[in-house]
Design an enzyme around this catalytic site. Structure first.
Site, PDB file in Angstrom:
ATOM      1  N   ASP A  13      21.720   6.213  15.716  1.00 41.42           N
ATOM      2  CA  ASP A  13      21.282   5.215  16.701  1.00 41.42           C
ATOM      3  C   ASP A  13      21.874   5.469  18.090  1.00 41.42           C
ATOM      4  OD1 ASP A  13      20.012   3.837  14.530  1.00 41.42           O
ATOM      5  OD2 ASP A  13      21.985   3.052  13.998  1.00 41.42           O
ATOM      6  N   LYS A  16      18.671   9.275  20.460  1.00 42.09           N
ATOM      7  CA  LYS A  16      18.037  10.608  20.403  1.00 42.09           C
ATOM      8  C   LYS A  16      16.555  10.518  20.744  1.00 42.09           C
ATOM      9  CE  LYS A  16      19.396  10.859  16.116  1.00 42.09           C
ATOM     10  NZ  LYS A  16      20.306   9.721  16.033  1.00 42.09           N
ATOM     11  N   GLY A  40      15.075   5.474  12.833  1.00 36.49           N
ATOM     12  CA  GLY A  40      14.276   4.593  13.690  1.00 36.49           C
ATOM     13  C   GLY A  40      14.502   5.024  15.122  1.00 36.49           C
ATOM     14  N   HIS A  41      13.539   5.729  15.697  1.00 38.32           N
ATOM     15  CA  HIS A  41      13.697   6.227  17.059  1.00 38.32           C
ATOM     16  C   HIS A  41      12.863   5.369  18.011  1.00 38.32           C
ATOM     17  CE1 HIS A  41      15.059  10.405  15.424  1.00 38.32           C
ATOM     18  NE2 HIS A  41      15.893   9.429  15.168  1.00 38.32           N
ATOM     19  N   GLN A 226      19.599  10.369  12.208  1.00 37.75           N
ATOM     20  CA  GLN A 226      20.935   9.863  11.876  1.00 37.75           C
ATOM     21  C   GLN A 226      21.967  10.507  12.828  1.00 37.75           C
ATOM     22  OE1 GLN A 226      18.960  11.028   8.847  1.00 37.75           O
ATOM     23  NE2 GLN A 226      18.087   9.037   9.231  1.00 37.75           N
TER      24      GLN A 226
END
Ligand code: IMP
Length: 431
Positions: A13, A16, A40-41, A226
């Site tokens: 988180d 990225k 989750g991007h 991650q």
């Protein structure tokens, strides 16, 4: 050599997704190489938020080819939902923009059921997984019984592989965990439908495709998921994910050699967060931590869980720089530190009266350390609209310089908000 790996330097988180989206404007291809829909991007373009779990963050640039490499574990239903969401928003109009390796392991409903059942059984020792079936899917890969994307196009083979898998999974689910079981017929039906819809995205040989791009001097971004400290080998084991999250995984998860990588861009937040269980030396279980959580919107984009928050941990960051061979860094969410009278930075740890300057590899030791915190002056000015480094408040620049001097790796990018335009360049990544 024009492969650049973008990798998280903390517990995930870090931002990225935003950086890959920004750099994708100047790249030719973006490749995801590990993890799955546990990621989750979040991307913000013209004020509109898009959250991606499996599809590479270059997808909002219509001319970029986005590739999901064999190292990724793919939940085909979740992927289809993401494709539909993107299409409805006017993206991914050309199916050629997305390619999915036929060698990717598929996440099946029994993987998610086992993930949930195992966490429940672990009770207060649980890992705090995202519940997306990541661990059980990687287990099957290592045990040579994974169902891969290409299998969905060979019905007979798929049926016999599922029969074999369910023989074991149903027994585990029912007898060990007292959980519901699955039927081959239902799974085949569900997978057949997904296979049809995913057919336009099939890619036989991702390695050959990416290799060709790099050989012809094209720019390829490898998007990690991650963070380094969640790496299955080098992270805070056992409180980690089940894939290798470090830069080396871009090679194994895609099928290219290390000599194809020219830069490793490490992404870190101006503070630290962690979701799930496990040691976290600089965690702030007080109002300061709550302020970071609130102002940083630190809630998981995959599970919605609140993220644990704490000060920046330099030994952990230096450990990440070493493990990944980071050549450049991006400092994210600097704006979230605004309004703190003093800002803490961890420069070492104390363990049994001794000073440690290195990050301990063992979670057991890490759980027992006390962080040594140095405090720097904070700033009150809103920095989210600043477009030139020279306009940052003095205290902000002092903070950046302090961190930069401690880590000895250049900070080339500074992010002061979620939008593409809220990015300050110290040095361009691409010449
Ligand atoms: P899993 O990857 O779902 O098995 O979860 C293992 C650990 O990694 C848990 O602590 C999760 O919270 C954490 N984790 C997995 N994916 C992410 C991510 O994208 N960001 C932050 N933490 C994650």
């Amino acid at each position: 050599m024009s492969g650049i790996v973008v990798v998280g330097a903390q517990w995930g988180d870090e931002g990225k997704g935003k950086i890959v989206d920004v750099f994708a404007a100047k790249a030719d291809m973006v490749v995801r190489y590990q993890g799955g829909a546990n990621a989750g991007h979040t991307l913000v373009v013209n004020g509109k938020k898009t959250v991606l779990h499996l599809i590479p963050s270059g997808i909002l640039h219509p001319e970029r080819t986005c590739v999901i490499g064999p190292g990724v574990v793919v939940d085909v239903e979740s992927l289809l939902q993401e494709i539909q969401m993107l299409k409805a928003s006017g993206y991914l109009q050309n199916p050629k923009q997305l390619l999915l390796s036929e060698s990717c392991s598929i996440i099946l409903p029994y993987h998610k059921a086992l993930d949930a059942a195992r966490e429940k059984a672990l009770s207060d020792q649980k890992i705090g997984t995202t519940g997306k079936g990541i661990g059980p899917a990687y287990e099957d890969r290592a045990a040579r019984r994974a169902i891969v994307f290409g299998d969905l196009y060979d019905l007979e083979n798929l049926r016999s592989k599922l029969e074999l898998a369910l023989h074991e999974k149903n027994s585990l689910l029912e007898k060990v965990y007292g959980a519901p079981t699955f039927k081959v017929k239902d799974l085949v039906q569900q997978l057949q439908q997904c296979a049809e819809e995913l057919a336009p995205y099939r890619c036989k040989d991702v390695s050959a495709l990416v290799h060709k791009q790099i050989k012809t001097g094209r720019r390829v971004l490898f998007e990690g998921a991650q963070g380094t400290l969640l790496d299955v080998l080098h992270g805070t084991y056992p409180y980690v994910t089940s894939s290798s999250t470090i830069a080396g995984s871009a090679c194994t998860g895609t099928g290219i050699g290390p000599t194809s990588i020219s830069k490793v861009l490490g992404i870190f937040k101006a503070y630290t967060t962690r979701v799930g269980s496990g040691p976290f030396p600089t965690e702030l279980q007080n109002q300061v931590g709550e302020k970071l959580q609130k102002e940083g919107h630190e809630f998981g984009s995959t599970t919605g869980r609140p993220r644990r928050c704490g000060w920046l941990d330099l030994p952990a960051l230096k450990y990440s720089i070493r493990l990944n061979g980071m050549t450049n860094l991006a400092l994210m969410k600097l704006d979230v530190l605004t309004g703190h009278e003093k800002i803490g930075v961890c420069t070492g740890y104390k363990l049994n009266g001794e000073l440690l300057t290195e990050f301990p590899c063992s979670s057991y030791e890490l759980e027992k350390v006390e962080p040594v915190i140095e405090y720097l002056a904070g700033w009150k000015e809103d920095i989210t609209q600043i477009t030139a480094l020279k306009d940052l408040p003095r205290a902000t620049t002092n903070y950046i310089d302090f961190v930069g001097n401690q880590i000895g790796t250049p900070i080339d990018v500074i992010s002061v908000g979620p939008g593409r335009e809220q990015t300050l360049w110290v040095k361009p990544l691409f010449a």
